[in-house]
Design an enzyme around this catalytic site. Sequence first.
Site, short mmCIF file in Angstrom:
data_model
loop_
_atom_site.label_atom_id
_atom_site.label_comp_id
_atom_site.label_asym_id
_atom_site.label_seq_id
_atom_site.Cartn_x
_atom_site.Cartn_y
_atom_site.Cartn_z
CG ASN A 1 47.22 41.11 34.96
OD1 ASN A 1 47.81 41.30 36.01
ND2 ASN A 1 47.15 39.92 34.39
CG MET B 1 38.54 49.88 30.50
SD MET B 1 38.65 50.69 32.12
CE MET B 1 37.89 52.27 31.76
N GLY C 1 34.17 24.43 56.26
CA GLY C 1 35.57 24.08 56.06
C GLY C 1 35.99 22.79 56.72
NE ARG D 1 27.39 14.51 50.89
CZ ARG D 1 28.53 15.19 50.80
NH1 ARG D 1 29.65 14.52 50.58
NH2 ARG D 1 28.55 16.51 50.91
CG ASP E 1 35.34 22.14 52.84
OD1 ASP E 1 34.49 23.04 52.93
OD2 ASP E 1 35.12 20.96 53.16
CD GLN F 1 35.98 47.22 31.78
OE1 GLN F 1 36.80 46.40 31.38
NE2 GLN F 1 35.58 48.24 31.04
#
Length: 751
Positions: free
Chosen positions: A528, A569, A205, A84, A162, A659
């Site tokens: 998927n 897979m 956060g 910083r 965050d 998996q």
Amino acid sequence: MAPEQPEGTEPVKIGILTSGGDAQGMNAAVRAVVRTAIRLGAQPYAIYEGYQGMIDGGDGIKKFDWDDVGSILHKGGTIIGTFRSKDFRERAGRVRAAANLMHHGIDRLVVIGGDGSLSGLDAFRQEWPGLLDELVTTGEISQAEADAHPVLMIAGLVGSIDNDLVGTDMTIGADTALHRIVDAIDALASTAASHQRSFVVEVMGRHCGYLALMAAIAGGCDYCLIPENPPAEGWEERMCAELKRGRDAGRRDSIVLVAEGAQDRAGNPITSEYVRSTLEQRLGEDARVTILGHVQRGGAPSAYDRWASTWLGNAAIKEVLAAGPEREGMVMGLRGNRVIPVPLMEAVSQTREVPKLIAAGDFEAAMRLRGGSFSEMRNIFHEMAEPSRVNPESDARRIAVVHAGGLAPGMNTAARAAVRLGISRGHTMLGVRNGFVGMRDGEIEELGWDAVEGWVADGGAELGTRRTIPPLEHLYGISRSLEEANVEALMVIGGWNAYQAAHTLHAERDRYPAFKIPIICVPATIDNNVPGTELAIGADTALNVIVEAIDRIKLSGSATKRSFVVETMGRYCGYLALMSGLAGGAERVYLHETGISLGDLYRDMEWLRGSFQKGRRLFLAVRNERASEHYDTKFLASLLQEEGKGSYDVREAILGHIQQGGSPSPFDRLHATRLVSRAIDLFDEGWAKGTPDASWYIGLVGGDVSHRQLAHMMEDVDPTFRRPLDQWWMMLREVFAEVSYEPDTPEHTTL
């Protein structure tokens, strides 16, 4: 693409730095920036210790080559350091920074950092011409040098756990931080239950409650306090009442999540210690505080923070190479599963507006800036933490939940959310045991609020699942069971076989009146490969399991020269293979969608042999299980062994059913909850509109939950290879090539 270079001229030079707080995934972005730049003909320079390295110059700015960013994907933090810098806030510091960039011929920057780092970057861009004028006046650079670099072209990437930048769905590091928090919650839940104890968990956060809210949902917590939506007066009483209700029902643990910036509506801070003392005083039970602190920033990045950061870094390079003198500074963000450029200062300005709105008490506006999905998840958590009811009315509509197809992590989370949200919205929830086989056999039972206690973090499927698609002779038995249980709606949670089964029931509704009910398919499969969604429940967990296995496999070969072939897979869908190859740092990926050609294998072997001779120590290929009928994993390993002529060892790893196992990832828990909530809404909307047999399949598309008619499902799929016609992730093949194929590597004709 890189600007065309006249023959004999130097390549475009690009600086890359990380600034502000570190975030997991920064290294993946640095790697992508460096390698994409090289692939596109530019020369990258790493700037160490953020803006301070640019000011100090010397060894703080270093030319980077391809191998300088090898083996860093799995590392947390940032290998080029961060700082910083106070000096960069002063004009004198920025003059020195400009001078050092000019000495290297750098006039393009990619900066990974938070809103302060990015606003400093844009200010530097705007000052650039004046800074160069000053350097010309002092004689540090010539006018010709200034004329050659009149504009500083920039691209920003948001590195922040965050997840607070307005305009992007996810920032680098947020997913991994969520993993750390949810892992801690899962661990705390077991010790809390042992002692019948309450825990108050404080998470990071600042002014953004993303981590607290999402972790509360994913961790099955009892209460959550975030800055954007402070609780109304009297919240302490309501919180304690809900915790007491849970205890009276038999729950042995209670967990309250507090964002570090939480406050009440009068602006008074709500500290974790205050919450703890409130619980002890009002409930008379033992309570403990756990402040997770910087552990949320540490450790290896998740699979998402590797592949998404890689994509962002790749896009950032293309942004700065294509930018012209009139182009304003852009930050590369993610909306849904797409990378988009967002005007940098617009995003920063809106981000800084949120804490101002909170301070002014305009909480609705603060929530709006966080986005629709944030508000949606806040409402869902509120409903689960403070439900309208925990017992259904006698005349409530009856919704059955069934799993079907292969097991997917997150099925239990989805079933839990369905039961609790369904009851809260006034329905009676039924569970079907053992898929459609169990439905045929009448294994249908009512599920109460407490029946799904503890399911949020559990892998497997408590209701059981079967891959069986009901044959015609089973339909009569299924219809009788639905009639006898008075099922008025059916939620089918599963993969390809689940969708096929639901489609069959819907198609046969004229023959079997019991099927004239709304049926909604919720995607849950590690493959998927179902239509109507970009991501299915379970795929993220499987991807994390694969990437963790790849990390260990690569480490096992670190002491020798070795090649690995890893099989994933996915059946005929290459999602897991490509994404794990991208996140795991593979050099080659073999997919069924593109096939494997003998010509590509020959070129790969020629290149690999030479690469090992030049000093390579490790090679990784990831193969989808059905990439080729004949060129299987054993064949590829044998080919590597034979062609290596003893210059390296070869190992194959078929990962198999690990998996499908394990606790679902935070994303899969959140995804399951959100999809199920929308499914119940669709049931209610259909009944309200008088379309009681409207049936759908739902999913995540472009960041939003959408739905399509079940009757038209087959129009969206390739039935031969059991996958959607449109697979968004295939666009990442180009990104994979640009970060994995060295400049002298032959291109794959099939990738």
